[in-house]
Design a protein around this motif. Structure first.
Motif, PDB file in Angstrom:
ATOM      1  N   ASP A   9      41.764  69.534  39.382  1.00 36.27           N
ATOM      2  CA  ASP A   9      40.664  69.453  40.349  1.00 36.27           C
ATOM      3  C   ASP A   9      39.612  70.496  40.004  1.00 36.27           C
ATOM      4  OD1 ASP A   9      40.782  69.085  44.012  1.00 36.27           O
ATOM      5  OD2 ASP A   9      39.216  68.644  42.538  1.00 36.27           O
ATOM      6  N   SER A  10      38.506  70.445  40.741  1.00 37.42           N
ATOM      7  CA  SER A  10      37.469  71.466  40.639  1.00 37.42           C
ATOM      8  C   SER A  10      37.608  72.381  41.842  1.00 37.42           C
ATOM      9  CB  SER A  10      36.083  70.817  40.626  1.00 37.42           C
ATOM     10  OG  SER A  10      35.911  70.032  39.473  1.00 37.42           O
ATOM     11  N   VAL A  11      37.751  73.685  41.594  1.00 40.30           N
ATOM     12  CA  VAL A  11      37.947  74.654  42.673  1.00 40.30           C
ATOM     13  C   VAL A  11      37.066  75.865  42.437  1.00 40.30           C
ATOM     14  CG1 VAL A  11      40.337  73.920  43.097  1.00 40.30           C
ATOM     15  CG2 VAL A  11      39.870  75.772  41.461  1.00 40.30           C
ATOM     16  N   GLN A  12      37.007  76.724  43.451  1.00 41.05           N
ATOM     17  CA  GLN A  12      36.270  77.965  43.346  1.00 41.05           C
ATOM     18  C   GLN A  12      37.187  79.079  42.864  1.00 41.05           C
ATOM     19  OE1 GLN A  12      32.854  78.438  44.092  1.00 41.05           O
ATOM     20  NE2 GLN A  12      32.884  76.191  44.127  1.00 41.05           N
ATOM     21  N   ALA A  13      36.596  80.073  42.241  1.00 38.05           N
ATOM     22  CA  ALA A  13      37.370  81.235  41.805  1.00 38.05           C
ATOM     23  C   ALA A  13      38.100  81.856  42.986  1.00 38.05           C
ATOM     24  CB  ALA A  13      36.446  82.261  41.158  1.00 38.05           C
ATOM     25  N   GLU A  80      52.236  76.236  39.589  1.00 31.30           N
ATOM     26  CA  GLU A  80      51.496  76.794  40.711  1.00 31.30           C
ATOM     27  C   GLU A  80      50.529  77.825  40.164  1.00 31.30           C
ATOM     28  OE1 GLU A  80      53.556  74.956  44.115  1.00 31.30           O
ATOM     29  OE2 GLU A  80      51.696  76.077  43.911  1.00 31.30           O
ATOM     30  N   MET A  81      49.255  77.636  40.483  1.00 30.38           N
ATOM     31  CA  MET A  81      48.224  78.525  39.958  1.00 30.38           C
ATOM     32  C   MET A  81      47.519  79.197  41.130  1.00 30.38           C
ATOM     33  SD  MET A  81      46.700  76.160  36.888  1.00 30.38           S
ATOM     34  CE  MET A  81      45.998  74.939  37.992  1.00 30.38           C
ATOM     35  N   THR A  82      47.501  80.493  41.146  1.00 34.17           N
ATOM     36  CA  THR A  82      46.832  81.241  42.201  1.00 34.17           C
ATOM     37  C   THR A  82      45.773  82.160  41.588  1.00 34.17           C
ATOM     38  OG1 THR A  82      48.420  83.067  42.173  1.00 34.17           O
ATOM     39  CG2 THR A  82      48.929  81.202  43.594  1.00 34.17           C
ATOM     40  N   SER A  83      44.908  82.670  42.437  1.00 37.11           N
ATOM     41  CA  SER A  83      43.846  83.589  41.998  1.00 37.11           C
ATOM     42  C   SER A  83      43.143  83.052  40.758  1.00 37.11           C
ATOM     43  CB  SER A  83      44.435  84.980  41.714  1.00 37.11           C
ATOM     44  OG  SER A  83      45.074  85.493  42.858  1.00 37.11           O
ATOM     45  N   LEU A  84      42.739  81.804  40.814  1.00 39.50           N
ATOM     46  CA  LEU A  84      42.145  81.161  39.661  1.00 39.50           C
ATOM     47  C   LEU A  84      40.827  81.814  39.270  1.00 39.50           C
ATOM     48  CD1 LEU A  84      43.059  77.495  40.526  1.00 39.50           C
ATOM     49  CD2 LEU A  84      43.622  78.651  38.374  1.00 39.50           C
ATOM     50  N   LYS A  85      40.606  81.838  37.968  1.00 33.69           N
ATOM     51  CA  LYS A  85      39.398  82.429  37.400  1.00 33.69           C
ATOM     52  C   LYS A  85      38.662  81.360  36.607  1.00 33.69           C
ATOM     53  CE  LYS A  85      42.001  86.722  36.635  1.00 33.69           C
ATOM     54  NZ  LYS A  85      42.439  87.699  35.605  1.00 33.69           N
ATOM     55  N   PRO A  86      37.363  81.539  36.397  1.00 36.87           N
ATOM     56  CA  PRO A  86      36.619  80.555  35.587  1.00 36.87           C
ATOM     57  C   PRO A  86      37.238  80.364  34.203  1.00 36.87           C
ATOM     58  CG  PRO A  86      35.095  81.945  36.776  1.00 36.87           C
ATOM     59  CD  PRO A  86      36.463  82.521  37.019  1.00 36.87           C
ATOM     60  N   GLU A  87      37.798  81.413  33.636  1.00 32.76           N
ATOM     61  CA  GLU A  87      38.405  81.294  32.308  1.00 32.76           C
ATOM     62  C   GLU A  87      39.710  80.499  32.315  1.00 32.76           C
ATOM     63  OE1 GLU A  87      37.403  84.091  33.833  1.00 32.76           O
ATOM     64  OE2 GLU A  87      38.758  85.788  33.397  1.00 32.76           O
ATOM     65  N   ASP A  88      40.195  80.119  33.487  1.00 35.35           N
ATOM     66  CA  ASP A  88      41.365  79.241  33.572  1.00 35.35           C
ATOM     67  C   ASP A  88      40.981  77.767  33.414  1.00 35.35           C
ATOM     68  OD1 ASP A  88      42.646  81.344  36.185  1.00 35.35           O
ATOM     69  OD2 ASP A  88      43.286  81.288  34.091  1.00 35.35           O
ATOM     70  N   GLY A 115      47.097  64.971  29.874  1.00 39.23           N
ATOM     71  CA  GLY A 115      46.282  66.080  30.323  1.00 39.23           C
ATOM     72  C   GLY A 115      45.615  65.843  31.660  1.00 39.23           C
ATOM     73  N   THR A 116      45.322  66.935  32.352  1.00 38.43           N
ATOM     74  CA  THR A 116      44.598  66.874  33.616  1.00 38.43           C
ATOM     75  C   THR A 116      43.589  68.017  33.633  1.00 38.43           C
ATOM     76  OG1 THR A 116      44.853  66.737  36.043  1.00 38.43           O
ATOM     77  CG2 THR A 116      46.303  68.285  34.896  1.00 38.43           C
ATOM     78  N   GLN A 117      42.374  67.719  34.100  1.00 35.90           N
ATOM     79  CA  GLN A 117      41.279  68.682  34.014  1.00 35.90           C
ATOM     80  C   GLN A 117      41.293  69.641  35.201  1.00 35.90           C
ATOM     81  OE1 GLN A 117      38.602  68.961  31.606  1.00 35.90           O
ATOM     82  NE2 GLN A 117      38.251  70.862  32.735  1.00 35.90           N
ATOM     83  N   VAL A 118      41.172  70.922  34.881  1.00 37.03           N
ATOM     84  CA  VAL A 118      41.014  71.962  35.894  1.00 37.03           C
ATOM     85  C   VAL A 118      39.698  72.678  35.633  1.00 37.03           C
ATOM     86  CG1 VAL A 118      41.898  74.150  36.800  1.00 37.03           C
ATOM     87  CG2 VAL A 118      43.492  72.312  36.218  1.00 37.03           C
ATOM     88  N   THR A 119      38.855  72.736  36.649  1.00 40.09           N
ATOM     89  CA  THR A 119      37.574  73.419  36.530  1.00 40.09           C
ATOM     90  C   THR A 119      37.483  74.465  37.628  1.00 40.09           C
ATOM     91  OG1 THR A 119      36.534  71.423  35.648  1.00 40.09           O
ATOM     92  CG2 THR A 119      35.080  73.160  36.465  1.00 40.09           C
ATOM     93  N   VAL A 120      37.246  75.712  37.239  1.00 41.62           N
ATOM     94  CA  VAL A 120      37.146  76.807  38.201  1.00 41.62           C
ATOM     95  C   VAL A 120      35.726  77.359  38.137  1.00 41.62           C
ATOM     96  CG1 VAL A 120      38.099  78.997  38.978  1.00 41.62           C
ATOM     97  CG2 VAL A 120      39.570  77.344  37.783  1.00 41.62           C
ATOM     98  N   SER A 121      35.045  77.303  39.245  1.00 43.29           N
ATOM     99  CA  SER A 121      33.660  77.771  39.315  1.00 43.29           C
ATOM    100  C   SER A 121      33.605  79.163  39.925  1.00 43.29           C
ATOM    101  CB  SER A 121      32.833  76.817  40.165  1.00 43.29           C
ATOM    102  OG  SER A 121      32.872  75.521  39.632  1.00 43.29           O
ATOM    103  N   SER A 122      32.666  79.941  39.444  1.00 41.88           N
ATOM    104  CA  SER A 122      32.515  81.319  39.957  1.00 41.88           C
ATOM    105  C   SER A 122      31.649  81.351  41.198  1.00 41.88           C
ATOM    106  CB  SER A 122      31.913  82.208  38.867  1.00 41.88           C
ATOM    107  OG  SER A 122      30.670  81.691  38.456  1.00 41.88           O
TER     108      SER A 122
END
Length: 122
Positions: A9-13, A80-88, A115-122
């Motif tokens: 998914d697309s999430v925020q940092a 499980e991914m927490t504290s996601l960063k844009p570089e993730d 594969g599954t897309q992960v997008t982390v926005s700052s």
């Protein structure tokens, strides 16, 4: 062995996300399951692995933030991914190899999901 990822998914940092990988039954006595990711124009990076005894190993960039686990049905792998960063950000893949020794070398893995897309926005 067939694998299929979901949950990208697309999430925020700073937010969290859980990826799933459904896989077919293993007939191997020993195996390793792993998560890898690939960002645009970068080589694939090993994220986390888990063997048939539940031993886990994490890449330095995700230690303390990501957790790999297996579902109680033994046919699902989670990340499980927490504290996601844009570089993730990147495409996340699950992979499997029919040996207990886990590595982060992509060439050691015989089976891959799409594969599954992960997008982390700052």
């Amino acid at each position: 062995v067939q694998l299929m990822e979901s949950g990208g998914d697309s999430v925020q940092a700073g937010e969290s996300l859980r990826l799933s990988c459904a896989h077919s039954k293993y007939t191997y006595s020993g195996y390793c399951l792993g998560w890898f990711r690939q960002a645009p124009d970068k080589k694939p990076e090993g994220i986390a692995t888990i063997d048939e005894d539940g031993r886990t190993f994490y890449g330095d960039s995700v230690k303390g933030r990501f957790t790999i686990s297996r579902g109680s049905d033994n046919y699902t792998l989670f990340l499980e991914m927490t504290s996601l960063k844009p570089e993730d950000s990147g495409v996340y893949y699950c992979a499997a190899r029919p040996y207990s020794h886990c590595t982060f070398r992509t060439t050691d893995y015989d089976f891959w999901g799409q594969g599954t897309q992960v997008t982390v926005s700052s």
